[in-house]
Write an enzyme that holds these catalytic residues in place. Structure first.
Site, PDB file in Angstrom:
ATOM      1  N   GLU A  49       0.860  -1.180   0.000  1.00  0.00           N
ATOM      2  CA  GLU A  49       0.000   0.000   0.000  1.00  0.00           C
ATOM      3  C   GLU A  49       0.894   1.226   0.000  1.00  0.00           C
ATOM      4  O   GLU A  49       1.822   1.322   0.803  1.00  0.00           O
ATOM      5  CB  GLU A  49      -0.883   0.040   1.251  1.00  0.00           C
ATOM      6  N   ASP A  60      -4.460   8.697  11.078  1.00  0.00           N
ATOM      7  CA  ASP A  60      -3.102   8.197  11.228  1.00  0.00           C
ATOM      8  C   ASP A  60      -2.464   8.694  12.513  1.00  0.00           C
ATOM      9  O   ASP A  60      -2.687   9.822  12.955  1.00  0.00           O
ATOM     10  CB  ASP A  60      -2.257   8.624  10.021  1.00  0.00           C
TER      11      ASP A  60
END
Length: 259
Positions: A49, A60
Site C-alpha cells: 500500500e 493516522d
C-alpha cells in the site's frame, strides 16, 4: 501419505499468510519511492500500500502523520507519484494499492485519477473516508471501468451484517482494523481475540487482512492464525524516517516477518 498431507498443509498455511507493507510516498526523500517499491517486492512482501500524502491525515498516528508532513515538504503530489509508478510498473508483479483520503482524489478528478491508476500499474484503492453509499452511487462503476479493486475497512464495532455488506462491496481483500486507535498503536488489534474470531467465522468472499499494531514476526504469525494476512505500516515507516541505512534495515525487516 502423512508426510505429503503435512507438506500440503504447510504450503496452504504459507499461501494464506500474505504480507502487505504500507509506506508513504515521498519519504525519506521525494525520489525514493520507486526504489522502495522495488525493495518491498524483492524482500518478499506479497502486496504493498502506498500512502498518498495529505495535510490532515486524521486516521493516522504520529509516525505516519510525520511521514505525510515530510512527504509534502519534499514536494510529493499525486501527479509525481503517478510519474514515479510508471517508471517501475513493468517490473512490479505484486499488487500495488494506493491509500489515502478522498479530498485530494476528488481535486485530481475521480475518473482521471482512476485512469492514471490503470496506466500506472495500480491494482486497487483504499479510501477510508469514502462512505459505502457514495461508493455505490457515484464511484463503483468508474472503478470497474478502469479495472481497479476497492477495499473497505471494518472495526470491532462493525456489526456482522455490515461487515458482510462491506465485504460484498470490496475486492482484493477486506481490511480489519481497531477503531479504538489511530495507526501505530501497539497491539491494538492483536489483543482483541473475540474480534478476530468473529471475523474468521463469517462467510467472507474476500481474503481478510489485519492491520494496525503488527510490528514483529510473532505479531504477524498471531494474526494470520485467524486471518489471511497482515498489514504493516508504522513499523516500516519508522525505518524509513529514522534509519540512515534504511535500505538494508527495511529489506531485513520484511524478510524477518515473511520468512
Amino acid at each position: 501419505m502423512n508426510t505429503e498431507n503435512h507438506t500440503q498443509k504447510n504450503k496452504d498455511s504459507e499461501i494464506s499468510k500474505k504480507l502487505n507493507i504500507y509506506f508513504t510516498a515521498g519519504v525519506p526523500k521525494l525520489d525514493d519511492t520507486a526504489e522502495i517499491i522495488k525493495l518491498i517486492q524483492d524482500s518478499g512482501a506479497d502486496m504493498m500500500e502506498i500512502g498518498m500524502p495529505y495535510s490532515d491525515p486524521v486516521a493516522d498516528g504520529p509516525v505516519i502523520s510525520q511521514a505525510h508532513e515530510l512527504a509534502l515538504r519534499n514536494g510529493m503530489t499525486i501527479e509525481k507519484l503517478f510519474s514515479q509508478l510508471k517508471t517501475v510498473k513493468d517490473g512490479i508483479k505484486i499488487p500495488v494499492i494506493l491509500m489515502g483520503y478522498i479530498n485530494p482524489v476528488l481535486q485530481f478528478g475521480f475518473e482521471n485519477f482512476c485512469k492514471e491508476c490503470e496506466s500506472s500499474g495500480v491494482s486497487g484503492l483504499i479510501i477510508p473516508d469514502l462512505p459505502p453509499f457514495e461508493f455505490e452511487k457515484n464511484y463503483q462503476k468508474i472503478l470497474k471501468q478502469y479495472n481497479l479493486n476497492f477495499t473497505f475497512l471494518v472495526t470491532p464495532e462493525t456489526s456482522n451484517e455490515r461487515i458482510l455488506y462491506l465485504d460484498s462491496l470490496s475486492s482484493e481483500f477486506l481490511y480489519a482494523v481497531s477503531s479504538s486507535s489511530t495507526t501505530g498503536q501497539q497491539n491494538a488489534v492483536l489483543k482483541n481475540d473475540d474480534y478476530l474470531s468473529r471475523l474468521s467465522s463469517l462467510p467472507l468472499k474476500n481474503p481478510l487482512m489485519i492491520g494496525f499494531g503488527i510490528q514483529t514476526r510473532q505479531d504477524f504469525d498471531n494474526v494470520t492464525e485467524k486471518a489471511d494476512g497482515g498489514i504493516i505500516g508504522t513499523a516500516f515507516v519508522k525505518i524509513l524516517l529514522h534509519n540512515n541505512d534504511w535500505r538494508t534495515s527495511a529489506a531485513e525487516f520484511i524478510a524477518s516477518v515473511k520468512h
